[in-house]
Scaffold this active site. Structure first.
Site, PDB file in Angstrom:
ATOM      1  N   TYR A 143       0.853  -1.185   0.000  1.00 28.61           N
ATOM      2  CA  TYR A 143       0.000   0.000   0.000  1.00 28.61           C
ATOM      3  C   TYR A 143       0.886   1.230   0.000  1.00 28.61           C
ATOM      4  O   TYR A 143       1.862   1.299   0.750  1.00 28.61           O
ATOM      5  CB  TYR A 143      -0.892  -0.001   1.246  1.00 28.61           C
ATOM      6  N   ASP A 238       9.224   2.898  -0.250  1.00 27.92           N
ATOM      7  CA  ASP A 238       8.195   3.544   0.538  1.00 27.92           C
ATOM      8  C   ASP A 238       8.427   3.159   2.000  1.00 27.92           C
ATOM      9  O   ASP A 238       8.049   2.077   2.443  1.00 27.92           O
ATOM     10  CB  ASP A 238       6.809   3.108   0.050  1.00 27.92           C
ATOM     11  N   LYS A 266       4.257   9.143   8.763  1.00 30.51           N
ATOM     12  CA  LYS A 266       4.018   8.559  10.073  1.00 30.51           C
ATOM     13  C   LYS A 266       4.990   9.052  11.164  1.00 30.51           C
ATOM     14  O   LYS A 266       4.785  10.131  11.688  1.00 30.51           O
ATOM     15  CB  LYS A 266       3.950   7.037   9.953  1.00 30.51           C
TER      16      LYS A 266
HETATM   17  C1  LIG Z   1       0.320   4.784   5.708  1.00 27.96           C
HETATM   18  C2  LIG Z   1       1.088   4.539   4.463  1.00 27.96           C
HETATM   19  C3  LIG Z   1       1.041   5.417   3.368  1.00 27.96           C
HETATM   20  C4  LIG Z   1       0.079   6.556   3.303  1.00 27.96           C
HETATM   21  O1  LIG Z   1       0.303   7.514   4.268  1.00 27.96           O
HETATM   22  P1  LIG Z   1      -0.903   8.505   4.689  1.00 27.96           P
HETATM   23  O2  LIG Z   1      -0.252   9.458   5.627  1.00 27.96           O
HETATM   24  O3  LIG Z   1      -1.945   7.630   5.292  1.00 27.96           O
HETATM   25  O4  LIG Z   1      -1.365   9.158   3.446  1.00 27.96           O
HETATM   26  C5  LIG Z   1       1.885   5.188   2.308  1.00 27.96           C
HETATM   27  N1  LIG Z   1       2.722   4.145   2.303  1.00 27.96           N
HETATM   28  C6  LIG Z   1       2.800   3.277   3.323  1.00 27.96           C
HETATM   29  C7  LIG Z   1       3.786   2.169   3.270  1.00 27.96           C
HETATM   30  C8  LIG Z   1       1.964   3.436   4.420  1.00 27.96           C
HETATM   31  O5  LIG Z   1       1.988   2.543   5.407  1.00 27.96           O
END
Ligand SMILES: *Cc1c(COP(=O)(O)O)cnc(C)c1O
Length: 435
Positions: A143, A238, A266
Site C-alpha cells: 500500500y 516507501d 508517520k
Molecule cells: C500509511 C502509508 C502510506 C500513506 O500515508 P498517509 O499518511 O496515510 O497518506 C503510504 N505508504 C505506506 C507504506 C503506508 O503505510
C-alpha cells in the site's frame, strides 16, 4: 442501553461514509461497532465510555513513543504559542530536513509534505519526469496511500475490504501500473523483460506492512536494485511505516540496499500530519522551483507537525531506544506464539523489529497470496476477545501491530494473558476451507 460509542457511531453513519474518515476504522472486517477514543496516554487509550485499552495500533505507526509523550507535548505546545502556520520558511523545517538527510544516506535532498499519500504521489511524478516513461511497477498487497496509480492490488484497507481494483481511477492510468507478487524474483525479472525501458519507477515497501507484516526474502531487494539500475528505472522505497521504525535509518539501513528515492511519513510527524520524499540531488532538483516538476502544499512543513517530528526523532536517537523496543516486541510475539500453540491455534507470527502480525494460518506468510490464506473469521474472533479484555489490536488481519517505547513489561504480560483466553475462544471457531 447503547454505549456512547454506539450512539456516536449511529450519528456518524448519517454524516460520514461508513461513519468514518478512513475505512479500516469502521471495524467492518472484525464485526461490531468501532470504539470512539477520547484520550491516550503512554501505551493506553481510553474510549468515550471510560474503558481503557493497551494500544497496539498506535495511530497505525506514527506513535513510536506512545501517546502524549511529555517532551513531545511540550515541544508542540511551545510551537503552538508562536504560530501554527505561516506559509513561509521556518528554521525548524531546515533542522528536520537535516535530520532526515543524516538518517538516510541515500537522501541528498528532501521535500516535506503533509501525508504519506502525498509523498508517494510526488515521488512517482519525479520518477516519470526523470525517465520520460509512464509505467510503474508495484507489488501485490503493498500500500502506498490512495493515489490513483497505487490503487491496483493494494494492501491495507483495500485488502481488508476486498475491494475490486480502482473504481474511480481512469483505466488509462491503472493500466500504467504493473503488479508483481512480493518476494517473487522470477516474476520481477519477467516484468522487467516485458516492460523493458518503459518502467519509470519500481515502488516497494522494503518490509511490507500493509498486507500484515511480510519481510523481504533474502536477495529480493538486491534483485530489485540490480534490475532497476540495469533498466534505468527509479527505485522508490516507501518507508512511510518503516522509516525510523525498523531502525533509525529505516529498512534501507538494515537491508543495506539504497533506493533512488525514499518516501517517509508517520513517525516523522510524531502523531501530526507530515510526509516527505527525497533522494539523489539529480532527481530532487527536478522539483519546482529548481526544476519543472510541480508540487506544493499550503501546510507543507507545518510548524506544529515539524516540532512533534523533530522531538520524536531526538528521543529516538537516545541510546538503547531501539534495543528496548525490539526486545519487548520479541517477548510479546514469543508469548503469543507459545499461547497459540498451547491452544492448538495455527498462528504464523511475522515480526520485524517492533512491527508484527499474527496471521491465523499455518503459514509461512511470504506474500499477498499466502497472507490471504489466513482465516479472517478467526482473526475477527481474536480481535473481539482481545478488545473485551482491554487490548486494542488493528481491526484487520491485513495490518501491522505496533509496539511503542511506552509499552511496559506489564503491558506485554497482560496482553499475552489476554491472548491465551482469546485463543481458547478462537480454537472453537469452525475452520473455513483453505487451499
Ligand atoms: C500509511 C502509508 C502510506 C500513506 O500515508 P498517509 O499518511 O496515510 O497518506 C503510504 N505508504 C505506506 C507504506 C503506508 O503505510
Amino acid at each position: 442501553m447503547p454505549s456512547k460509542s454506539q450512539e456516536l457511531f449511529r450519528k456518524a453513519l448519517r454524516l460520514m461514509p461508513g461513519g468514518v474518515n478512513s475505512p479500516v476504522r469502521a471495524f467492518r472486517a472484525v464485526g461490531g461497532d468501532p470504539v470512539f477514543i477520547s484520550s491516550g496516554k503512554g501505551s493506553r487509550i481510553t474510549d468515550v465510555d471510560g474503558r481503557s485499552y493497551i494500544d497496539f495500533v498506535m495511530s497505525w505507526g506514527p506513535l513510536v513513543l506512545g501517546h502524549c509523550h511529555p517532551e513531545v507535548v511540550e515541544a508542540v505546545a511551545k510551537a503552538l504559542g508562536t504560530g501554527t502556520s505561516f506559509g513561509a520558511s521556518t528554521a525548524a523545517e531546515v533542522v528536520l530536513a537535516e535530520c532526515l538527510v543524516e538518517a538516510f544516506p541515500s537522501m541528498e535532498r528532501v521535500r516535506l509534505v503533509s501525508s504519506g499519500t502525498e509523498a508517494t504521489i510526488s515521488a512517482v511524478r519525479v520518477a516519470r519526469a526523470a525517465t520520460g516513461r509512464e509505467k510503474i511497477l508495484k507489488f501485490e498487497g503493498c500500500y502506498h496511500g490512495h493515489g490513483d496509480s497505487f490503487l491496483v492490488k493494494a494492501g491495507s484497507g483495500v485488502a481488508t475490504l476486498g475491494l475490486p481494483d480502482s473504481p474511480g481511477v481512469p483505466r488509462a492510468l491503472a493500466e500504467l501500473t504493473i503488479t508483481v507478487p512480493f518476494n517473487d524474483t522470477q516474476a520481477l525479472e519477467e516484468a522487467f523483460r516485458v516492460h523493458h525501458r518503459q518502467l519509470a519507477a519500481a515502488v516497494v515497501e522494503p518490509v511490507a506492512g500493509n498486507m500484515g507484516v511480510v519481510p523481504p526474502r533474502e536477495g529480493f531487494l538486491e534483485k530489485l536494485r540490480s534490475l532497476t539500475a540495469e533498466h534505468g528505472t527509479v527505485l522508490i522505497f516507501d518507508e512511510v511505516i518503516t522509516g525510523f521504525r525498523i531502525a533509525y535509518g529505516g529498512a534501507q539501513q538494515t537491508c543495506r540496499v539504497q533506493p533512488d528515492l525514499t518516501t517517509l511519513g508517520k513517525i516523522i510527524g510524531g502523531g501530526l500530519p507530515v510526509g516527505a520524499y527525497g533522494g539523489k540531488a539529480a532527481l530532487m532538483d527536478l522539483v519546482a522551483p529548481v526544476g519543472p516538476v510541480y508540487q506544493a502544499g499550503t501546510l507543507s512543513g507545518n510548524p506544529l507537525a515539524v516540532s512533534a517530528g523533530l522531538k520524536t526523532l531526538e528521543i529516538l536517537r537516545r541510546p538503547g531506544t531501539y534495543d528496548r523496543l525490539n526486545s519487548l516486541s520479541e517477548k510479546l510475539t514469543a508469548g503469543l506464539g507459545a499461547e497459540a500453540k498451547r491452544a492448538g491455534v495455527a498462528l504464523a507470527i511475522n515480526r520485524v523489529a517492533s512491527m508484527f502480525t499474527p496471521f491465523f494460518t499455518r503459514g509461512p506468510v511470504v506474500d499477498y497470496a499466502s497472507a490471504r490464506k489466513a482465516e479472517t473469521s478467526a482473526f475477527a474472533g481474536f480481535f473481539r476477545a482481545m478488545l473485551e479484555q482491554g487490548v486494542y489490536f488493528p481491526p484487520s488481519q491485513f495490518e501491522a501491530a505496533f509496539v511503542s517505547a511506552a509499552h511496559s513489561e506489564d503491558d506485554v504480560q497482560k496482553t499475552i494473558a489476554a491472548a491465551a483466553k482469546a485463543f481458547a475462544k478462537v480454537a472453537g471457531i469452525p475452520k473455513a476451507v483453505v487451499d
